[in-house]
Scaffold this active site. Sequence first.
Site, PDB file in Angstrom:
ATOM      1  N   SER A 137      -5.262 -21.393  -7.864  1.00 58.03           N
ATOM      2  CA  SER A 137      -3.939 -21.701  -8.250  1.00 58.03           C
ATOM      3  C   SER A 137      -3.505 -23.225  -8.964  1.00 58.03           C
ATOM      4  CB  SER A 137      -3.236 -22.027  -6.615  1.00 58.03           C
ATOM      5  OG  SER A 137      -3.276 -20.748  -6.100  1.00 58.03           O
ATOM      6  N   THR A 168      -8.419 -18.149  -4.768  1.00 59.16           N
ATOM      7  CA  THR A 168      -8.617 -17.693  -3.314  1.00 59.16           C
ATOM      8  C   THR A 168      -7.091 -16.427  -3.113  1.00 59.16           C
ATOM      9  OG1 THR A 168      -9.665 -19.374  -2.630  1.00 59.16           O
ATOM     10  CG2 THR A 168      -8.498 -17.957  -1.191  1.00 59.16           C
ATOM     11  N   CYS A 169      -5.786 -17.457  -3.699  1.00 58.84           N
ATOM     12  CA  CYS A 169      -4.732 -16.747  -3.310  1.00 58.84           C
ATOM     13  C   CYS A 169      -4.564 -15.379  -3.779  1.00 58.84           C
ATOM     14  CB  CYS A 169      -3.664 -17.716  -3.976  1.00 58.84           C
ATOM     15  SG  CYS A 169      -1.942 -16.940  -3.745  1.00 58.84           S
ATOM     16  N   CYS A 225      -3.499 -15.078  -0.249  1.00 57.96           N
ATOM     17  CA  CYS A 225      -2.222 -14.735  -0.213  1.00 57.96           C
ATOM     18  C   CYS A 225      -1.677 -13.155  -0.437  1.00 57.96           C
ATOM     19  CB  CYS A 225      -1.140 -15.641  -1.110  1.00 57.96           C
ATOM     20  SG  CYS A 225      -1.710 -17.142  -1.143  1.00 57.96           S
ATOM     21  N   LYS A 280      -3.347 -10.247   1.475  1.00 57.27           N
ATOM     22  CA  LYS A 280      -3.105 -10.350   2.778  1.00 57.27           C
ATOM     23  C   LYS A 280      -1.749  -9.748   3.121  1.00 57.27           C
ATOM     24  CE  LYS A 280      -0.983 -13.945   4.081  1.00 57.27           C
ATOM     25  NZ  LYS A 280      -1.032 -15.284   4.314  1.00 57.27           N
ATOM     26  N   ALA A 292     -19.879 -24.146 -12.584  1.00 62.18           N
ATOM     27  CA  ALA A 292     -19.982 -25.486 -13.233  1.00 62.18           C
ATOM     28  C   ALA A 292     -20.339 -26.562 -12.355  1.00 62.18           C
ATOM     29  CB  ALA A 292     -18.315 -25.848 -13.730  1.00 62.18           C
ATOM     30  N   TYR A 330      -3.288 -19.961  11.083  1.00 57.05           N
ATOM     31  CA  TYR A 330      -2.400 -18.807  10.840  1.00 57.05           C
ATOM     32  C   TYR A 330      -3.096 -17.644  10.229  1.00 57.05           C
ATOM     33  CZ  TYR A 330      -2.998 -20.131   5.726  1.00 57.05           C
ATOM     34  OH  TYR A 330      -3.466 -20.049   4.510  1.00 57.05           O
ATOM     35  N   GLU A 349      -2.335 -13.695  11.555  1.00 52.99           N
ATOM     36  CA  GLU A 349      -1.793 -12.688  10.575  1.00 52.99           C
ATOM     37  C   GLU A 349      -2.750 -11.531  10.567  1.00 52.99           C
ATOM     38  OE1 GLU A 349       0.286 -15.561   7.298  1.00 52.99           O
ATOM     39  OE2 GLU A 349      -1.802 -15.116   6.942  1.00 52.99           O
ATOM     40  N   ARG A 351      -1.538 -24.542  16.426  1.00 59.87           N
ATOM     41  CA  ARG A 351      -1.380 -26.126  16.668  1.00 59.87           C
ATOM     42  C   ARG A 351      -0.986 -26.720  15.791  1.00 59.87           C
ATOM     43  NH1 ARG A 351      -5.461 -30.146  16.664  1.00 59.87           N
ATOM     44  NH2 ARG A 351      -7.047 -28.692  15.823  1.00 59.87           N
ATOM     45  N   ASP A 407      -6.907 -27.141  -2.609  1.00 60.08           N
ATOM     46  CA  ASP A 407      -7.688 -27.131  -1.342  1.00 60.08           C
ATOM     47  C   ASP A 407      -8.668 -28.107  -1.209  1.00 60.08           C
ATOM     48  OD1 ASP A 407      -5.864 -25.093  -0.726  1.00 60.08           O
ATOM     49  OD2 ASP A 407      -7.362 -23.572  -0.074  1.00 60.08           O
ATOM     50  N   HIS A 453      27.462 -12.415   7.416  1.00 57.03           N
ATOM     51  CA  HIS A 453      27.463 -11.625   8.565  1.00 57.03           C
ATOM     52  C   HIS A 453      27.259  -9.959   8.149  1.00 57.03           C
ATOM     53  CE1 HIS A 453      28.596 -10.468  12.761  1.00 57.03           C
ATOM     54  NE2 HIS A 453      29.327  -9.465  12.234  1.00 57.03           N
ATOM     55  N   GLU A 458      22.617 -16.100   9.857  1.00 58.72           N
ATOM     56  CA  GLU A 458      23.904 -16.822  10.213  1.00 58.72           C
ATOM     57  C   GLU A 458      23.640 -17.827  11.359  1.00 58.72           C
ATOM     58  OE1 GLU A 458      27.244 -14.228  11.138  1.00 58.72           O
ATOM     59  OE2 GLU A 458      25.897 -12.781  11.640  1.00 58.72           O
TER      60      GLU A 458
HETATM   61  C1  FAD Z   1      -6.523 -15.476   3.943  1.00 57.87           C
HETATM   62  C2  FAD Z   1      -5.922 -16.421   3.384  1.00 57.87           C
HETATM   63  C3  FAD Z   1      -4.659 -16.291   3.220  1.00 57.87           C
HETATM   64  C4  FAD Z   1      -3.930 -17.166   2.575  1.00 57.87           C
HETATM   65  N1  FAD Z   1      -2.419 -16.889   2.531  1.00 57.87           N
HETATM   66  C5  FAD Z   1      -1.572 -18.038   2.125  1.00 57.87           C
HETATM   67  C6  FAD Z   1      -0.136 -17.781   2.077  1.00 57.87           C
HETATM   68  O1  FAD Z   1       0.326 -16.673   2.540  1.00 57.87           O
HETATM   69  N2  FAD Z   1       0.464 -18.804   1.430  1.00 57.87           N
HETATM   70  C7  FAD Z   1      -0.040 -19.890   0.735  1.00 57.87           C
HETATM   71  O2  FAD Z   1       0.657 -20.801   0.410  1.00 57.87           O
HETATM   72  N3  FAD Z   1      -1.428 -19.981   0.760  1.00 57.87           N
HETATM   73  C8  FAD Z   1      -2.279 -19.211   1.483  1.00 57.87           C
HETATM   74  N4  FAD Z   1      -3.613 -19.298   1.372  1.00 57.87           N
HETATM   75  C9  FAD Z   1      -4.087 -20.580   1.112  1.00 57.87           C
HETATM   76  C10 FAD Z   1      -4.052 -20.579  -0.671  1.00 57.87           C
HETATM   77  O3  FAD Z   1      -4.963 -19.376  -0.914  1.00 57.87           O
HETATM   78  C11 FAD Z   1      -4.807 -21.924  -1.289  1.00 57.87           C
HETATM   79  O4  FAD Z   1      -4.076 -22.927  -0.730  1.00 57.87           O
HETATM   80  C12 FAD Z   1      -4.652 -21.981  -2.579  1.00 57.87           C
HETATM   81  O5  FAD Z   1      -5.591 -20.825  -3.172  1.00 57.87           O
HETATM   82  C13 FAD Z   1      -5.711 -23.150  -2.978  1.00 57.87           C
HETATM   83  O6  FAD Z   1      -5.767 -23.168  -4.318  1.00 57.87           O
HETATM   84  P1  FAD Z   1      -6.875 -24.026  -5.049  1.00 57.87           P
HETATM   85  O7  FAD Z   1      -6.422 -23.944  -6.511  1.00 57.87           O
HETATM   86  O8  FAD Z   1      -6.967 -25.477  -4.378  1.00 57.87           O
HETATM   87  O9  FAD Z   1      -8.028 -23.274  -4.979  1.00 57.87           O
HETATM   88  P2  FAD Z   1      -8.711 -21.738  -5.186  1.00 57.87           P
HETATM   89  O10 FAD Z   1      -7.523 -20.751  -5.392  1.00 57.87           O
HETATM   90  O11 FAD Z   1      -9.469 -21.322  -3.738  1.00 57.87           O
HETATM   91  O12 FAD Z   1      -9.394 -21.656  -6.592  1.00 57.87           O
HETATM   92  C14 FAD Z   1     -10.658 -22.178  -6.493  1.00 57.87           C
HETATM   93  C15 FAD Z   1     -11.381 -21.674  -7.548  1.00 57.87           C
HETATM   94  O13 FAD Z   1     -12.589 -22.485  -8.097  1.00 57.87           O
HETATM   95  C16 FAD Z   1     -13.569 -21.635  -8.310  1.00 57.87           C
HETATM   96  N5  FAD Z   1     -14.904 -22.279  -8.044  1.00 57.87           N
HETATM   97  C17 FAD Z   1     -15.318 -23.136  -7.067  1.00 57.87           C
HETATM   98  N6  FAD Z   1     -16.332 -23.675  -7.284  1.00 57.87           N
HETATM   99  C18 FAD Z   1     -16.525 -23.620  -8.573  1.00 57.87           C
HETATM  100  C19 FAD Z   1     -17.500 -24.068  -9.507  1.00 57.87           C
HETATM  101  N7  FAD Z   1     -18.534 -25.024  -9.212  1.00 57.87           N
HETATM  102  N8  FAD Z   1     -17.431 -23.785 -10.781  1.00 57.87           N
HETATM  103  C20 FAD Z   1     -16.586 -22.587 -11.313  1.00 57.87           C
HETATM  104  N9  FAD Z   1     -15.629 -22.126 -10.477  1.00 57.87           N
HETATM  105  C21 FAD Z   1     -15.777 -22.592  -9.280  1.00 57.87           C
HETATM  106  C22 FAD Z   1     -13.573 -20.500  -7.135  1.00 57.87           C
HETATM  107  O14 FAD Z   1     -14.256 -19.272  -7.457  1.00 57.87           O
HETATM  108  C23 FAD Z   1     -12.005 -20.255  -7.005  1.00 57.87           C
HETATM  109  O15 FAD Z   1     -11.775 -19.233  -7.886  1.00 57.87           O
HETATM  110  C24 FAD Z   1      -4.395 -18.309   2.245  1.00 57.87           C
HETATM  111  C25 FAD Z   1      -5.832 -18.468   2.091  1.00 57.87           C
HETATM  112  C26 FAD Z   1      -6.388 -17.574   2.862  1.00 57.87           C
HETATM  113  C27 FAD Z   1      -8.050 -17.723   2.822  1.00 57.87           C
END
Ligand code: FAD
Length: 454
Positions: free
Chosen positions: A18, A45-46, A51, A54, A118, A180, A184, A207, A305, A438, A443
Site C-alpha cells: 500500500s 499485504t492488503c 483487506c 479477507k 532487496a 481484529y 474477523e 483491547r 506497517d 429514515h 439516524e
Molecule cells: C489479515 C489481514 C487483514 C487486514 N485487513 C485490513 C483492513 O480491513 N483494513 C485495513 O486498512 N488494513 C488491513 N490490514 C492491514 C494492511 O494490510 C496493512 O496495514 C497494509 O498492507 C500496510 O501496507 P505497507 O505498505 O506498510 O506494507 P505491505 O502492504 O505489507 O507491503 C509490503 C511489501 O513489501 C514487500 N517486501 C518486504 N520486504 C521486501 C524486500 N526486502 N524486498 C522486496 N520486497 C519486500 C512484501 O512482499 C510486501 O509486498 C490487514 C492485514 C492483515 C494481515
Amino acid sequence: MALMTNFDFDLFVIGAGSGGVRASRMSAGYGARVAVAEASNLGGTCVNLGCVPKKLMVYASSFSAAAADAAGFGWTVPTPTFDWATLIANKDREIGRLNGIYRKLLEDSGVRIIEGWARLLDPNTVEVDGESYTAERILIATGGRPFKSEIPGHDLSITSEQIFHLDRQPKRIVIAGGGYIAVEFAGIMKGMGSEVTLIYRGPLFLRGFDDDVRTTLAEEMRKRGIILRFDTLIEKIERTGDGLAATTNHGDTIETDQVLSAMGRLPNTACLGLEEVGIELTDRGAVVVNEDLESSVPGIFAVGDCIDRVALTPVALAEGMAIAETLFNGNPTVVDYTHIPSAVFSQPSIGTVGFTETEARAKGYDVEIYRSTFRPMVHTLSGRDERTMMKLVVDRKTDKVLGVHMVGPEAGEIIQGMAVALNAGATKATFDATIGIHPTAAEEFVTMRTPVEF
Ligand SMILES: Cc1cc2nc3c(=O)[nH]c(=O)nc-3n(C[C@H](O)[C@H](O)[C@H](O)COP(=O)(O)OP(=O)(O)OC[C@H]3O[C@@H](n4cnc5c(N)ncnc54)[C@H](O)[C@@H]3O)c2cc1C
C-alpha cells in the site's frame, strides 16, 4: 521535478504494498525517476493477504445468515451448501486481476519494477538478486509479518497468510488471538459452517476498542454459536489421528482440524541490511522515523506497517503520499494521525473513530456518554436475536464529540461519514441539528438526546 544526479534513481522504494506503491506512483508523477523492488506479489499485504481477500471471505460467509434470515420475509430457501474451493479459486482470480492493475498503474506512471528481495548495501545503494542500484533517497515500505508464539507444536498451526490458501475448509478451527484479525476470521469461519473456538489470554478481546463495543461483540458472537474462551492460552499443539489437539493452560484439550495463530504482527525489517547502515530500530524491529518519516540515516525514509504506528492501509497510503509531496512536489506534508476511523469486519461489524470512553476519561475529559442499543429493523421479521450498539463520547465542557462507536450492520460504512464530522470539529449540538435519514440505523447517531446516567 526531475532531479539531475549521478544516481540511477531519485527514489528507490523497497516493497510494492500500500505505502510503497502510492509513494512510487506519486513521486514518478511529479517527475522523479523511481524504482520499486517487490519480493512477492504487487499490492502487498492488503491486496494479497489482508483487506481484500479477507473482505471477500466476509461476504462469502455472510450468505448463510442471510439465507436463515430470509424465512421471516416469506422466502423458502433450501439448506444452503458452501464450496470452499470455488470461493478460493474465484478470490484468487480477482486478486490476480488486481495484481495486473497494480503492475499497469506503476508501469504507466514510469516506475521501474524490480522483482526480488532487496537489501541495503549502503545509504545510497540497494541490491536485488546480485544487481546493485543507486538512489539519492530510499524508502523502506516492507510492511509487517505475523507473529507466532513458540509453544510446542506451533509449526502445526497456521497464520492468516496460509488460511487464504488452504485446500480444504477446516470443519473445526481454533483461533488463538484477540485482535481484529482473530475476531474477523472467527466470523468468517462460523458463517461458512465451521465449528469455531476463539481463545484469548486476556479477560476480553479487542483491547483498545471501546468497552461497550467489546462486550457487545462478545455477546453477539456467542449468540451466533462461536465459543469464546477468555483468560485462556494454548500451551501445546499435537497431531492426532485425523486432526490436531490444542491443550490449554486450564489442562483441557480441544480437538480441531486447524489452529489459526492470530497473535499480532511485527514489522518486516529483518535481513534488509538496515542496522548495518546505521538505521535505528525499536525493540519490536520498527524503523524509527521522525515527523517527516525520515529514519536515523538522512535520505532513508520509511512508511506503513514497518514503522509500527497505525497498521492500516489508508494510513500507509497517507504516509506514502506525504513522502511524494514532501520530496518531489515541494509541498512538505506531515501525516495527521488524529481521528483515524477504522472498521472490524466481524459479524456484526464494528466502526469506530476518536476516543473510547476510557481513553477520554484517562485524558482528563469530563465526558457525557450517549448510548443506544436496539434490534436492527431487518431482525424484527427475521427473528434473529441481535442487537446494534451505538455510542457517542462527548466533552461536557466544549460539547465536542470525541468518539463515535458502533457495533452493527454496515458499521464501517456509517462511521466513515462520522469521521468527517469529527475532523470538522462537530459538537453534539451539530449532531442534534442534523436531520436523520429514515428508516436507517445511522439516524440514531443524530437522535440520541439523553445521556447515560452514572
Ligand atoms: C489479515 C489481514 C487483514 C487486514 N485487513 C485490513 C483492513 O480491513 N483494513 C485495513 O486498512 N488494513 C488491513 N490490514 C492491514 C494492511 O494490510 C496493512 O496495514 C497494509 O498492507 C500496510 O501496507 P505497507 O505498505 O506498510 O506494507 P505491505 O502492504 O505489507 O507491503 C509490503 C511489501 O513489501 C514487500 N517486501 C518486504 N520486504 C521486501 C524486500 N526486502 N524486498 C522486496 N520486497 C519486500 C512484501 O512482499 C510486501 O509486498 C490487514 C492485514 C492483515 C494481515
